[in-house]
Enzyme design. Sequence first.
Site, PDB file in Angstrom:
ATOM      1  N   LYS A  53       0.842  -1.209   0.000  1.00  0.00           N
ATOM      2  CA  LYS A  53       0.000   0.000   0.000  1.00  0.00           C
ATOM      3  C   LYS A  53       0.877   1.258   0.000  1.00  0.00           C
ATOM      4  CE  LYS A  53      -3.665  -2.649   2.115  1.00  0.00           C
ATOM      5  NZ  LYS A  53      -4.382  -3.139   3.291  1.00  0.00           N
ATOM      6  N   GLN A  97      -5.097  -1.939   9.358  1.00  0.00           N
ATOM      7  CA  GLN A  97      -4.810  -3.268   8.784  1.00  0.00           C
ATOM      8  C   GLN A  97      -5.365  -4.359   9.698  1.00  0.00           C
ATOM      9  OE1 GLN A  97      -3.518  -3.664   5.741  1.00  0.00           O
ATOM     10  NE2 GLN A  97      -3.697  -5.876   5.888  1.00  0.00           N
ATOM     11  N   ASP A 120     -11.496   1.414   3.085  1.00  0.00           N
ATOM     12  CA  ASP A 120     -11.732  -0.029   2.934  1.00  0.00           C
ATOM     13  C   ASP A 120     -13.191  -0.337   2.577  1.00  0.00           C
ATOM     14  OD1 ASP A 120      -9.544  -1.776   3.320  1.00  0.00           O
ATOM     15  OD2 ASP A 120      -9.513  -1.377   5.478  1.00  0.00           O
TER      16      ASP A 120
END
Length: 285
Positions: A53, A97, A120
């Site tokens: 990322k 995460q 997300d």
Amino acid sequence: MTTVISGKLLSANKRLEMKAQVESFPKKYGRLPKLVVILIGNNPASVSYVTGKENACIEIGILNNTIRLPEETTEAELLKLIDDLNNDSLVDGILVQLPLPKHIDQDSIINAIKPEKDVDGFHPKNVASLYLKQPGILPCTPKGIIEVLDSKNIEIEGKRAVVVGRSNIVGLPVSKLLLDRNATVTIAHSRTKNLSEVCKEADILIAAVGKPLFIKEDMVKEGAVVIDVGVNRNPETGKLCGDVDFENVKDKTSYITKVPGGIGPMTITCLMENTIECFLKHVEE
Ligand code: GUN
């Protein structure tokens, strides 16, 4: 004839387009988009995803701050950090995460992220928007799967799609996206009876079960499109592999994705798209 779809190539092209778009932002909006990624502990898979990322942000020109915190971080500390980032006017996207250490409640953390910064697409508000067809942020992997299909003009409408796996992150949302494109969708899972026969009905087969090399040739219809979402270790070689036994299956398919180099890079590319989308909404508020 089988076409192996390269998510890596598609990603590279999309990232070039995004780079050009992002370069125009300082002049237009006075600043660049910013993504903050929070990583708790040092789970090797998570460390590797987070590095991917970071690299994508660098490639595109999105500002990135990865906050690495120790495994012992408390839920209260993490909630405080999220609250600060929610209120930081220069932060457009927040990603925590997963998985989190056991002492931190995942739902409380996801719920704490401001929906407008939830790159997300995991916040209940964004999940509800997907199911109610209201504007919201789509989860990255399902979005990437649809972009892969569209990149090859693969017809979805009227097709039989079978999704193997019913996770909140992939199986359920990709099923909804396929349904919205007028596919006839079956969600199969570990308790499905006659799983091979069900899979064999699929014009489009999405494998998201998390079992290495699970989908074999006898589960695939001649000419099917097979999308492999799995990220597993091959138990024999230790190498990265998908849920589909690629070598065994590929000759039967019209289109197939590979692991690595398939859906994985597209997930990160869609995260970048979501970050830009959040930025544009944020600066235009
Ligand atoms: N862990 C594995 N996949 C994902 C993802 O898409 N987002 C987050 N936040 N964590 C993950």
